[in-house]
Structures are given as structure tokens and as C-alpha cells.
Design an enzyme around this catalytic site. Structure first.
Site, PDB file in Angstrom:
ATOM      1  N   ASN A 256       9.454 114.419 -22.962  1.00 31.12           N
ATOM      2  CA  ASN A 256       8.971 112.907 -23.195  1.00 31.12           C
ATOM      3  C   ASN A 256       7.424 113.091 -23.139  1.00 31.12           C
ATOM      4  OD1 ASN A 256      11.613 112.046 -23.126  1.00 31.12           O
ATOM      5  ND2 ASN A 256      11.612 111.436 -20.954  1.00 31.12           N
TER       6      ASN A 256
ATOM      7  N   ASP B 194      11.074 116.850  -9.774  1.00 32.33           N
ATOM      8  CA  ASP B 194      11.007 117.776 -10.822  1.00 32.33           C
ATOM      9  C   ASP B 194      10.432 119.002 -10.198  1.00 32.33           C
ATOM     10  OD1 ASP B 194      12.529 116.108 -12.547  1.00 32.33           O
ATOM     11  OD2 ASP B 194      10.762 115.355 -13.434  1.00 32.33           O
TER      12      ASP B 194
ATOM     13  N   GLY C 201       0.267 111.402 -12.900  1.00 32.64           N
ATOM     14  CA  GLY C 201       1.063 112.159 -14.210  1.00 32.64           C
ATOM     15  C   GLY C 201       2.153 112.967 -13.567  1.00 32.64           C
TER      16      GLY C 201
END
Length: 304
Positions: free
Chosen positions: A11, A248, A283
Site C-alpha cells: 500500500n 510487521d 512510517g
């Protein structure tokens, strides 16, 4: 050299920071706006690559500027992007993220991620490889890729996020299941499994197929269970800047460590530290630490 094959989402993250989250129907002034590469699959691939693993990514983007930039960014990390499909007429996946006081609120639009096919992953995986998937791409694609991986003698890792009932179809094909506590409770409920502790509920899931279940607990650390043992690690005390992508980071680092031949306990310690480092930068994919950063962090903690 065995590879990490990541089958998953990619994404463009559209990130706004504010001093608080707006309420329903409320408009507030934001502080900053930035774009970052993201998607659970892409984040995990970058995390694994930065830890020194040989990584290939299987996913899909739209024929648009976001897709072009995202694939180029992954290639710059040394990730094999040959199996990233470009889907005409469909937008690249996006995530709208608001960050306030170190926490985040996310709205994801799947876009091209909904068209990901498991056939490309099945064609890449070989003996000794590890294939990693999440639930931001079709379950059918994951199932076909995991079945091929099992036949090829590869290990399968499933990060069951975001949790959905169809995960039940994947558990018999999963070697290592990684979830957070909320996902653990949802999956246990769908399976009719129970337990009076995180470890007990995690152990109950082993009957569904995985040989190892890892439960991340955010700042509290993690619990991992196998048929023979429990492993519990506390969290690292850090000041979070942006928690986007921390899970992640953990998954990608875990896959890389296991792929290098490290034992489960040592790999969990490294992944736990990597996740703590990642929340100290803004981020998702850009915040993934490199192997030398994690080693220095752990050395500093042991010295203190």
C-alpha cells in the site's frame, strides 16, 4: 541460500499527524502529512531484507504512480519484485493513517491487493524456504501458496491479521502462527478453544494445525508456545513515535531469523527488540531497523 517468500499486500500509506483523534463528524487541524510505503506484506518483506535475508515479494499494484513508486522502493531494498503483478484498471492499495500521541487509527482500501494470486508464490517456493502471508490478500491465494509450500518442503508462517473467520481454513497449512492478543481471542472463539491465560489459549490453537503459536503483546512483550515449551519475553521500555508497522517488523524479523538457522528463542528476542526500535521512527516500512541496529540495541540493553 533459502529465501523468504512474502505473499501479501503493498500500500501507499497516507499519514497525518495530529495532537488527538477526531470524534465522529468532527474536523480538526492536523500537524503534518507524509506518504510512506506500507501494506503488511511489503512491511514484512522490508523488515526481513533489512535483517539480511534473501527476500522475494508476491503481490499486486495498480497501473498508477503509487504502484510504480512502491515497486521501485522495494527493489531498492534488494527485494526480488519480479512476481509483483500490475493490475490494469485497479488502483494500488492505500491506507489512510492518523497518528496521535504515539497511537494510530487506520482505514485501508485494498485496491489491487484483492487481485493477488497465489500461483506466483507457488512457483517460487522451494525446499528450505519460508513463505510468509497475512490476511490483507485473498485467503484462497494464501491457501494455494501454503499447500504448494508444504509440498515443496518449505515452512509456512501466517500473521493472521486482520483476523477473519476464514483463517480456520489456513491453520491446517500453517507451521507458525503469529497474532496479537485480540486476534488470538477472536480465533480461539471461532474454534471454540479456551484457556485462562494467553499461553493456554495459544496452546489450544496448536490442535488446529500450527506447531508454534506466537502472541505479541505490544509493550508487554510476547508469549510463544510449542507442543513442548512456553517462551515469555517482556517488552522493551521505549518512547513510541509511531506504532504503525511494529507487528510487521516483528514478523519479518522472525522469518529472517528462522531462515538464517537461529533457534526460536533467540529469534524471538531479536524480533522483540526490532519491533521496539521500529516504533521510535515514523512510517511503516521506512521504520524497519537494520540488523546492525538491532544488535547494538540488544548489546546496550545487556550492558545496562
Amino acid at each position: 541460500m533459502p529465501r523468504i517468500i512474502v505473499l501479501g499486500s503493498i500500500n501507499m500509506d497516507l499519514v497525518v499527524t495530529a495532537d488527538r483523534f477526531p470524534g465522529p463528524g468532527e474536523t480538526i487541524a492536523g500537524e503534518t502529512f507524509r506518504t510512506f510505503s506500507g501494506g503488511k506484506g511489503a512491511n514484512q518483506a522490508v523488515a526481513a531484507a533489512r535483517m539480511g535475508a534473501k527476500v522475494a515479494f508476491v503481490g499486486a499494484v495498480g497501473a498508477d504512480a503509487f504502484g510504480t513508486d512502491l515497486v521501485a522502493g522495494m527493489a531498492a531494498e534488494g527485494i526480488d519484485t519480479a512476481a509483483v503483478a500490475t493490475i490494469p484498471g485497479v488502483a494500488t492499495g492505500t491506507a489512510q493513517i492518523t497518528v496521535a500521541q504515539g497511537e494510530n487509527c487506520i482505514v485501508v482500501v485494498a485496491g489491487a491487493n484483492a487481485a493477488v494470486d497465489g500461483a506466483a508464490a507457488a512457483g517460487l517456493v522451494g525446499p528450505g524456504d519460508r513463505i510468509v502471508a497475512q490476511l490483507e490478500v485473498p485467503v484462497a491465494a494464501i491457501a494455494s501458496a501454503f499447500a504448494a509450500a508444504r509440498s515443496a518442503g518449505a515452512e509456512t508462517l501466517l500473521n493472521a491479521a486482520p483476523a477473519q473467520p476464514e483463517v480456520r481454513d489456513l491453520l491446517p497449512l500453517t507451521d507458525i502462527l503469529i497474532v496479537n492478543e485480540t486476534e488470538l481471542d477472536l480465533i480461539a472463539g471461532w474454534l471454540g478453544a479456551s484457556g485462562d491465560s494467553v499461553a493456554a489459549r495459544a496452546r489450544a490453537l496448536i490442535a488446529a494445525g500450527p506447531s508454534t503459536v506466537v502472541v505479541t503483546l505490544g509493550a508487554a512483550g510476547l508469549v510463544a508456545v510449542t507442543a513442548a515449551a512456553n517462551i515469555e519475553l517482556g517488552g522493551h521500555r521505549v518512547v513510541p513515535v509511531d506504532t504503525t508497522g511494529a507487528g510487521d517488523c516483528f514478523v519479518g524479523t522472525l522469518a529472517a531469523g528462522l531462515g538464517s538457522g537461529a533457534g526460536l528463542a533467540d529469534t524471538l528476542e531479536t524480533a522483540n527488540a526490532a519491533a521496539a526500535l521500529s516504533v521510535q521512527k515514523p512510517g511503516a516500512a521506512p521504520s524497519m531497523p537494520r540488523a546492525e541496529d538491532v544488535r547494538a540495541f540488544l548489546a546496550g540493553r545487556s550492558a545496562s
